[in-house]
Design a protein around this motif. Structure first.
Motif, short mmCIF file in Angstrom:
data_model
loop_
_atom_site.label_atom_id
_atom_site.label_comp_id
_atom_site.label_asym_id
_atom_site.label_seq_id
_atom_site.Cartn_x
_atom_site.Cartn_y
_atom_site.Cartn_z
N ARG A 142 -3.45 -15.41 1.86
CA ARG A 142 -3.17 -15.58 3.12
C ARG A 142 -3.71 -15.93 4.19
NH1 ARG A 142 0.78 -11.43 7.00
NH2 ARG A 142 1.45 -13.04 8.33
N HIS A 143 -3.55 -16.44 5.01
CA HIS A 143 -3.95 -16.69 6.34
C HIS A 143 -4.57 -16.56 7.11
CE1 HIS A 143 -1.03 -17.04 9.43
NE2 HIS A 143 -0.13 -17.50 8.71
N GLU A 168 2.91 -15.64 4.34
CA GLU A 168 4.37 -14.87 4.55
C GLU A 168 5.35 -14.62 4.99
OE1 GLU A 168 3.67 -12.68 1.44
OE2 GLU A 168 3.78 -11.22 2.85
N PRO A 169 6.87 -14.66 4.17
CA PRO A 169 6.39 -13.81 2.90
C PRO A 169 6.67 -14.54 1.88
CG PRO A 169 9.31 -14.33 4.39
CD PRO A 169 7.82 -14.84 5.43
N ALA A 222 4.65 -13.23 -5.52
CA ALA A 222 4.68 -12.10 -6.34
C ALA A 222 5.60 -11.07 -7.39
CB ALA A 222 2.91 -11.55 -5.92
N GLU A 223 5.91 -10.97 -6.45
CA GLU A 223 7.12 -10.14 -6.96
C GLU A 223 8.07 -10.90 -8.05
OE1 GLU A 223 8.83 -8.86 -3.26
OE2 GLU A 223 9.29 -6.82 -3.67
N VAL A 268 3.04 -5.84 0.58
CA VAL A 268 2.34 -5.70 2.40
C VAL A 268 1.25 -6.30 2.60
CG1 VAL A 268 1.66 -4.55 4.25
CG2 VAL A 268 3.29 -2.92 3.16
N LEU A 269 1.37 -8.28 2.07
CA LEU A 269 0.06 -8.86 2.59
C LEU A 269 -0.48 -9.00 3.75
CD1 LEU A 269 -1.91 -9.95 1.04
CD2 LEU A 269 0.05 -12.69 0.25
#
Lengths: 164, 164
Positions: free
Chosen positions: B7-8, B111-112, B118-119, B131-132
């Motif tokens: 994530r940025h 995000e999201p 990933a999910e 939670v990222l």
């Protein structure tokens, strides 16, 4: 409530005459677990309680965490043994304790049990999609009210190599 | 194939007259991302390619990774923009490349979107259970053959605070 699922360190191999529950951490397993514990201290982690599987390799891992002062409380739970079931643990142990929301609890146990518990907490079912290495850990945030099954969130999954 | 979803870093807030796609990393966001990049180098990570969302804050994050020498290749993909869809990315980009199994690929995005990707890779559906954090990352191992959807494994999920 934050739950830290910690897999025991590297243990001696199965051998004739050695009961599985008596397998000890190897010297390497002990050293690597000590390094992980030191890193967790550096990250300012502190557990209100460490709950461990009664098997030697888990108990020794938990004792290393206690020696590093990650917690002052250590208890055993038979639900954390390799055939343990999270729903039984919740019923017998978690719900009756009624911990406040800010509690940080570490569970020391085995694979594939711990990553299955994580999947049940997150998605409500086991699909074997999480890789939890020895002395690695999973961090999960449980909801403040209601059942945590299928309703929790994962904020951390790491092997020792990413910590050391 | 290992996929690292990054994530940025922390970016400037929304404000009148500033287009979302032009929001820049803040000084703090830049510094923290640089520290994460240095830690990834120390962990001996190296990406065959970094693919980034075209938005400024993602592009700047990717450029910090390149400057740290985590990869020598940087490309943009519109699929990594905030409304991007993983199935379109797989079809338009991933499958045609036919990368060998040992490829390490970093995707820099938002995000999201990233945790949803990933999910979908792990469980085949989005339940918002990961939670990222900004400048955090998810490491996923894709199967060697067939679709990665619902068949991949997660070996790492970390926020910057556990890396620094």
């Amino acid at each position: 409530m934050e739950l830290y699922l910690i897999r025991h360190g590297i243990a001696e191999e199965h051998q004739p005459g050695l009961k599985d529950q008596e397998r000890q951490l190897t010297k390497e397993g002990r050293q690597k677990t000590e390094k992980v514990a030191q890193k967790l201290i550096k990250l300012e982690l502190n557990f209100d309680l460490i709950l461990t599987s009664p098997l030697s390799r888990a108990r020794q891992t938990a004792e290393i965490l206690i020696a590093a002062k990650l917690s002052s409380q250590l208890e055993e739970s038979s639900h954390l043994a390799p055939d343990g079931n999270i729903e039984n643990w919740l019923k017998d142990w978690y719900y009756p304790q009624n911990y406040p929301a800010k509690t940080q609890l570490a569970l020391v146990g085995h694979e594939p049990c711990l990553s299955s518990w994580a999947e049940i907490l997150l998605w409500g079912e086991v699909k074997e999609r999480l890789v939890l290495k020895k002395a690695g850990m999973i961090g999960i945030k449980l909801p403040e009210t209601g059942s945590p099954l299928g309703r929790s969130q994962m904020f951390w999954l790491t092997s020792p190599k990413y910590l050391l």
